[in-house]
Design an enzyme around this catalytic site. Sequence first.
Site, PDB file in Angstrom:
ATOM      1  N   TRP A 130       0.856  -1.196   0.000  1.00 37.12           N
ATOM      2  CA  TRP A 130       0.000   0.000   0.000  1.00 37.12           C
ATOM      3  C   TRP A 130       0.890   1.244   0.000  1.00 37.12           C
ATOM      4  O   TRP A 130       1.888   1.308   0.733  1.00 37.12           O
ATOM      5  CB  TRP A 130      -0.900  -0.032   1.245  1.00 37.12           C
ATOM      6  CG  TRP A 130      -1.832   1.126   1.354  1.00 37.12           C
ATOM      7  CD1 TRP A 130      -2.590   1.673   0.362  1.00 37.12           C
ATOM      8  CD2 TRP A 130      -2.120   1.883   2.529  1.00 37.12           C
ATOM      9  NE1 TRP A 130      -3.333   2.711   0.863  1.00 37.12           N
ATOM     10  CE2 TRP A 130      -3.063   2.861   2.187  1.00 37.12           C
ATOM     11  CE3 TRP A 130      -1.674   1.815   3.853  1.00 37.12           C
ATOM     12  CZ2 TRP A 130      -3.569   3.770   3.098  1.00 37.12           C
ATOM     13  CZ3 TRP A 130      -2.183   2.718   4.756  1.00 37.12           C
ATOM     14  CH2 TRP A 130      -3.122   3.685   4.377  1.00 37.12           C
ATOM     15  N   ASP A 211      -1.100  -5.795   9.138  1.00 35.70           N
ATOM     16  CA  ASP A 211      -1.947  -4.635   8.910  1.00 35.70           C
ATOM     17  C   ASP A 211      -3.293  -5.158   8.418  1.00 35.70           C
ATOM     18  O   ASP A 211      -3.366  -5.842   7.397  1.00 35.70           O
ATOM     19  CB  ASP A 211      -1.300  -3.716   7.866  1.00 35.70           C
ATOM     20  CG  ASP A 211      -2.108  -2.439   7.665  1.00 35.70           C
ATOM     21  OD1 ASP A 211      -2.926  -2.095   8.551  1.00 35.70           O
ATOM     22  OD2 ASP A 211      -1.914  -1.769   6.625  1.00 35.70           O
ATOM     23  N   LYS A 246     -13.409   0.463   6.705  1.00 38.11           N
ATOM     24  CA  LYS A 246     -14.141  -0.226   5.632  1.00 38.11           C
ATOM     25  C   LYS A 246     -15.242  -1.123   6.183  1.00 38.11           C
ATOM     26  O   LYS A 246     -16.369  -1.088   5.716  1.00 38.11           O
ATOM     27  CB  LYS A 246     -13.172  -1.079   4.786  1.00 38.11           C
ATOM     28  CG  LYS A 246     -11.876  -0.405   4.418  1.00 38.11           C
ATOM     29  CD  LYS A 246     -12.054   0.632   3.337  1.00 38.11           C
ATOM     30  CE  LYS A 246     -11.001   1.699   3.400  1.00 38.11           C
ATOM     31  NZ  LYS A 246      -9.770   1.525   2.736  1.00 38.11           N
TER      32      LYS A 246
HETATM   33  C1  LIG Z   1      -3.605  -1.739   3.732  1.00 36.28           C
HETATM   34  C2  LIG Z   1      -4.219  -0.595   4.458  1.00 36.28           C
HETATM   35  N1  LIG Z   1      -3.790  -0.319   5.692  1.00 36.28           N
HETATM   36  C3  LIG Z   1      -4.290   0.693   6.405  1.00 36.28           C
HETATM   37  C4  LIG Z   1      -5.266   1.511   5.873  1.00 36.28           C
HETATM   38  C5  LIG Z   1      -5.717   2.672   6.728  1.00 36.28           C
HETATM   39  O1  LIG Z   1      -7.024   2.832   6.884  1.00 36.28           O
HETATM   40  P1  LIG Z   1      -7.665   4.098   7.618  1.00 36.28           P
HETATM   41  O2  LIG Z   1      -8.474   4.770   6.592  1.00 36.28           O
HETATM   42  O3  LIG Z   1      -8.470   3.502   8.714  1.00 36.28           O
HETATM   43  O4  LIG Z   1      -6.582   4.967   8.144  1.00 36.28           O
HETATM   44  C6  LIG Z   1      -5.744   1.271   4.575  1.00 36.28           C
HETATM   45  C7  LIG Z   1      -6.766   2.127   3.974  1.00 36.28           C
HETATM   46  O5  LIG Z   1      -6.961   2.213   2.808  1.00 36.28           O
HETATM   47  C8  LIG Z   1      -5.201   0.184   3.849  1.00 36.28           C
HETATM   48  O6  LIG Z   1      -5.604  -0.107   2.631  1.00 36.28           O
END
Ligand SMILES: Cc1ncc(COP(=O)(O)O)c(C=O)c1O
Length: 396
Positions: A130, A211, A246
């Site tokens: 990511w 994660d 999500k």
């Molecule tokens: C792999 C991954 N980790 C962490 C997050 C972080 O999410 P948040 O929107 O709760 O900060 C995302 C959000 O897209 C993600 O795709």
Amino acid sequence: MFSHLDKLPADPILGLSALFKADTNPEKVDLGVGVYKTAEGKTPILGAVQQAYGRLCADEGSKVYIAPSGWPGFTDAVAKLVFGDDLRANLGDHLAGIQTPGGCGALRLAFELIAYAKPETTVWVSTPTWANHVPTLAAAGLKHKQYAYYDQATASVDVEAMLASLGDAQAGDVVLLHACCHNPTGADLAVADWKRVSDLLLEKGLIPFLDMAYQGFAAGLDDDAESVRHIFSAQPEALLSYSCSKNFGLYRERTGALFVKGTRADTKDALGTNLARLARENYSMPPAHGAALATTVLEDSDLKASWIMELSSMRDRVNGLRRGLADAFVREGCGERFSGVARQTGMFSLLNLTAEQVAVIQKDKSIYFPSNGRINVAGLTDENIPYVARAIAGVL
Ligand SMILES: Cc1ncc(COP(=O)(O)O)c(C=O)c1O
């Protein structure tokens, strides 16, 4: 002091949203930002969350500060959801938990904890990972290396290559893994492969950091947590960053958590107080609203049952769109080239396209997704799938 700071380029994904909004083509399709969407293109407040909201409005009664550790009961409720009752009980005081501003806040706090405990730590990230992982760990002062992960040819994880590259890691290095619904590829490790990875981590003294931003979007709440449960059972030390953005649809409420398993019997207090101190130095205490809603849902059996059903229907919809898109690619003469889309999980698939091909699709067909070829499957609808498949087939 600030005169040398120039305007930065737009964030590649958030910048796409602005371009999409400005586009007047009635056939335009937004496959950029990773949020769930209904067939009508809406990202609704979930029914169970809306009901919890009603109760909270009636009962909250005060907006006084919450503790840096978060809304009462929130981390306990999330810990039960992700670890399951038995493992949660077994972990006892070896587990520290803290509420964070979203999954991003959990990642940042975890990296700061690692940097504080052992500043020279290297974090290994998947190729690709990511887009926010490396900037966040670097901002905490950590360095990173990459391990092999995705094989474009099979649209799945190349486990042998992954294990081989992690063979170069040194004892004490941290390995960042996506618990499920890998972002950006959509390709996850099979349960048996998690065991192989876990064995290697143990053998080499590497520390897993999972994660988890999509629990419930791959196969179901418990199935998706298998990775976490195996790692947290088998490893002496482990970290988990968790996002409710999500699966509870709480995106803007910035609701997440960080859990750390330690070897000391007083980890809950030892690491809990260190995490609270880091939180205090960064933002003091997390926002209450989203965590209050998630806690209300998780602590009420009726609301929880209704949330689980809504989550299942979001998952079924995305998986149905995956199958629809894979079939449409076959109809457009792409053969098996994109068949992986149907097997992958979560919001994303990484299509084997060049940045030039993605640019042509955007310019000529008003279909928006980042130049690495990552599409947000949830942005598709039964109606626009043929248009999208034809546009992509047209640039091959
Ligand atoms: C792999 C991954 N980790 C962490 C997050 C972080 O999410 P948040 O929107 O709760 O900060 C995302 C959000 O897209 C993600 O795709």
